[in-house]
Design an enzyme around this catalytic site. Structure first.
Site, PDB file in Angstrom:
ATOM      1  N   HIS A  37       2.521   3.926  -8.910  1.00 30.26           N
ATOM      2  CA  HIS A  37       2.439   2.506  -9.264  1.00 30.26           C
ATOM      3  C   HIS A  37       3.736   2.033  -9.935  1.00 30.26           C
ATOM      4  O   HIS A  37       4.195   0.907  -9.700  1.00 30.26           O
ATOM      5  CB  HIS A  37       1.248   2.271 -10.187  1.00 30.26           C
ATOM      6  CG  HIS A  37      -0.079   2.457  -9.512  1.00 30.26           C
ATOM      7  ND1 HIS A  37      -0.371   1.932  -8.274  1.00 30.26           N
ATOM      8  CD2 HIS A  37      -1.209   3.124  -9.908  1.00 30.26           C
ATOM      9  CE1 HIS A  37      -1.606   2.251  -7.932  1.00 30.26           C
ATOM     10  NE2 HIS A  37      -2.130   2.979  -8.903  1.00 30.26           N
ATOM     11  N   LEU A  67      12.663 -19.488  -6.018  1.00 25.37           N
ATOM     12  CA  LEU A  67      11.604 -18.752  -5.318  1.00 25.37           C
ATOM     13  C   LEU A  67      10.326 -18.870  -6.127  1.00 25.37           C
ATOM     14  O   LEU A  67      10.349 -18.727  -7.352  1.00 25.37           O
ATOM     15  CB  LEU A  67      11.990 -17.273  -5.165  1.00 25.37           C
ATOM     16  CG  LEU A  67      10.897 -16.305  -4.687  1.00 25.37           C
ATOM     17  CD1 LEU A  67      10.597 -16.551  -3.212  1.00 25.37           C
ATOM     18  CD2 LEU A  67      11.317 -14.853  -4.901  1.00 25.37           C
ATOM     19  N   TRP A 117     -11.342  -3.209  -8.780  1.00 27.20           N
ATOM     20  CA  TRP A 117     -12.167  -2.964  -9.960  1.00 27.20           C
ATOM     21  C   TRP A 117     -13.107  -1.774  -9.745  1.00 27.20           C
ATOM     22  O   TRP A 117     -13.642  -1.224 -10.715  1.00 27.20           O
ATOM     23  CB  TRP A 117     -12.977  -4.212 -10.315  1.00 27.20           C
ATOM     24  CG  TRP A 117     -12.163  -5.350 -10.843  1.00 27.20           C
ATOM     25  CD1 TRP A 117     -11.851  -6.508 -10.191  1.00 27.20           C
ATOM     26  CD2 TRP A 117     -11.548  -5.455 -12.127  1.00 27.20           C
ATOM     27  NE1 TRP A 117     -11.079  -7.322 -10.988  1.00 27.20           N
ATOM     28  CE2 TRP A 117     -10.883  -6.699 -12.184  1.00 27.20           C
ATOM     29  CE3 TRP A 117     -11.491  -4.607 -13.236  1.00 27.20           C
ATOM     30  CZ2 TRP A 117     -10.166  -7.121 -13.302  1.00 27.20           C
ATOM     31  CZ3 TRP A 117     -10.782  -5.023 -14.352  1.00 27.20           C
ATOM     32  CH2 TRP A 117     -10.140  -6.267 -14.385  1.00 27.20           C
ATOM     33  N   ASP A 160       0.811  -1.212   0.000  1.00 26.37           N
ATOM     34  CA  ASP A 160       0.000   0.000   0.000  1.00 26.37           C
ATOM     35  C   ASP A 160       0.848   1.268   0.000  1.00 26.37           C
ATOM     36  O   ASP A 160       1.983   1.287   0.495  1.00 26.37           O
ATOM     37  CB  ASP A 160      -0.904   0.025   1.240  1.00 26.37           C
ATOM     38  CG  ASP A 160      -1.939  -1.075   1.197  1.00 26.37           C
ATOM     39  OD1 ASP A 160      -2.749  -1.056   0.272  1.00 26.37           O
ATOM     40  OD2 ASP A 160      -1.913  -1.953   2.079  1.00 26.37           O
ATOM     41  N   ARG A 203       2.102  -5.572   5.819  1.00 22.03           N
ATOM     42  CA  ARG A 203       1.334  -4.515   5.156  1.00 22.03           C
ATOM     43  C   ARG A 203       2.036  -3.178   5.385  1.00 22.03           C
ATOM     44  O   ARG A 203       2.447  -2.868   6.500  1.00 22.03           O
ATOM     45  CB  ARG A 203      -0.095  -4.455   5.683  1.00 22.03           C
ATOM     46  CG  ARG A 203      -0.926  -3.472   4.857  1.00 22.03           C
ATOM     47  CD  ARG A 203      -2.399  -3.708   4.966  1.00 22.03           C
ATOM     48  NE  ARG A 203      -3.096  -2.891   3.955  1.00 22.03           N
ATOM     49  CZ  ARG A 203      -4.393  -2.833   3.824  1.00 22.03           C
ATOM     50  NH1 ARG A 203      -5.172  -3.542   4.610  1.00 22.03           N
ATOM     51  NH2 ARG A 203      -4.944  -2.063   2.901  1.00 22.03           N
ATOM     52  N   LEU A 211      -6.167  -6.756   7.281  1.00 27.08           N
ATOM     53  CA  LEU A 211      -5.824  -7.737   6.242  1.00 27.08           C
ATOM     54  C   LEU A 211      -6.506  -7.449   4.918  1.00 27.08           C
ATOM     55  O   LEU A 211      -6.025  -7.892   3.867  1.00 27.08           O
ATOM     56  CB  LEU A 211      -6.183  -9.146   6.713  1.00 27.08           C
ATOM     57  CG  LEU A 211      -5.360  -9.691   7.878  1.00 27.08           C
ATOM     58  CD1 LEU A 211      -5.839 -11.100   8.235  1.00 27.08           C
ATOM     59  CD2 LEU A 211      -3.880  -9.700   7.545  1.00 27.08           C
ATOM     60  N   ASN A 257       1.085   3.539  -2.827  1.00 21.75           N
ATOM     61  CA  ASN A 257       1.543   4.057  -4.121  1.00 21.75           C
ATOM     62  C   ASN A 257       0.923   5.418  -4.439  1.00 21.75           C
ATOM     63  O   ASN A 257       1.624   6.353  -4.842  1.00 21.75           O
ATOM     64  CB  ASN A 257       1.197   3.074  -5.243  1.00 21.75           C
ATOM     65  CG  ASN A 257       1.993   1.789  -5.164  1.00 21.75           C
ATOM     66  OD1 ASN A 257       2.941   1.673  -4.394  1.00 21.75           O
ATOM     67  ND2 ASN A 257       1.602   0.812  -5.954  1.00 21.75           N
ATOM     68  N   GLY A 258      -0.400   5.515  -4.277  1.00 23.82           N
ATOM     69  CA  GLY A 258      -1.080   6.760  -4.592  1.00 23.82           C
ATOM     70  C   GLY A 258      -0.665   7.893  -3.679  1.00 23.82           C
ATOM     71  O   GLY A 258      -0.396   9.016  -4.137  1.00 23.82           O
TER      72      GLY A 258
END
Length: 229
Positions: free
Chosen positions: A19, A113, A51, A2, A170, A177, A4-5
């Protein structure tokens, strides 16, 4: 992953710049995971709720995903990274689904990985789908309801071929979550960082590993005086 914006807005840049910076943080995270000997890394890249964002941002996110699948998977392949996916991929267009399948097939035999991208993913949706498939198996007489175990339900989840997560991280100060691996995270350790995802680097990853190593994992059991389970 979390922030990015918020990272972009704090710098007077469009959200897409955040992003892109976040995608670079993914590359650093993969490098750190390999160096630490981590075997499975799951990245919540696009949730089922995403979405509901503006059409422009959804288009930007899917275009960025398309670009990295097309141009950066070779780098993962060279690093011996296997790429796999969970989520409702049917919501993406045919071209993007083809890129996803190409990446999966190209890296299928890699062993260093396994990186799992959660795309159009929601844990509740996955659990509902698992319940429907399990109910159908019961109706077909393949499973007796009285003999059903937790493992039987887990076998119908999209994550059934992967181990449950040991650690869920996070970023950006969020403390929830948000519909991510709800069944699988029952005994996962949780870590919440104030750092925005685009600023996440190897030092943050190493600090997380060090903190995880200090934790006592009881899995619901009481520790004996000598520390044994």
């Amino acid at each position: 992953m979390d922030g990015n914006g918020r990272w972009a807005r704090a710098r007077g840049k469009p959200v897409m710049a955040g992003h892109r910076a976040g995608a670079e943080a993914v590359r650093r995270c993969v490098k750190a995971a390999i160096a630490a000997g981590v075997r499975y890394l799951t990245l919540y890249a696009f949730s089922s709720e995403n979405w509901n964002r503006t059409a422009e941002e959804v288009s930007d996110l899917t275009s960025l995903l398309r670009f990295y699948l097309r141009h950066k998977v070779a780098e993962l392949h060279e690093q011996n990274v296997r790429l796999d996916f969970i989520g409702d991929l049917s919501r993406f267009d045919a071209g993007l689904r083809a890129e996803i399948e190409r990446a999966r097939l190209l890296t299928a035999r890699n062993t260093r990985l396994t990186m799992i991208l959660a795309l159009s993913y929601g844990a509740r949706s996955d659990m509902l789908g698992a319940a429907k498939r399990l109910a159908a198996a019961v109706l077909r007489g393949e499973i007796e309801p009285e003999a059903m175990r937790e493992e039987d339900f887990g076998a119908f989840l999209q994550t059934s071929s992967f181990p449950d997560p040991d650690l869920i991280v996070r970023t950006s100060g969020e403390r929830r979550l948000s519909n991510f691996l709800l069944w699988e995270s029952a005994y996962a350790e949780l870590a919440f960082l104030d750092v925005m995802w685009p600023d996440f680097d190897e030092s943050h990853f190493d600090a997380l590993m060090a903190d995880f190593a200090r934790r006592e994992r009881r899995f619901g059991k009481r520790l004996a005086p000598d520390g044994a389970l």
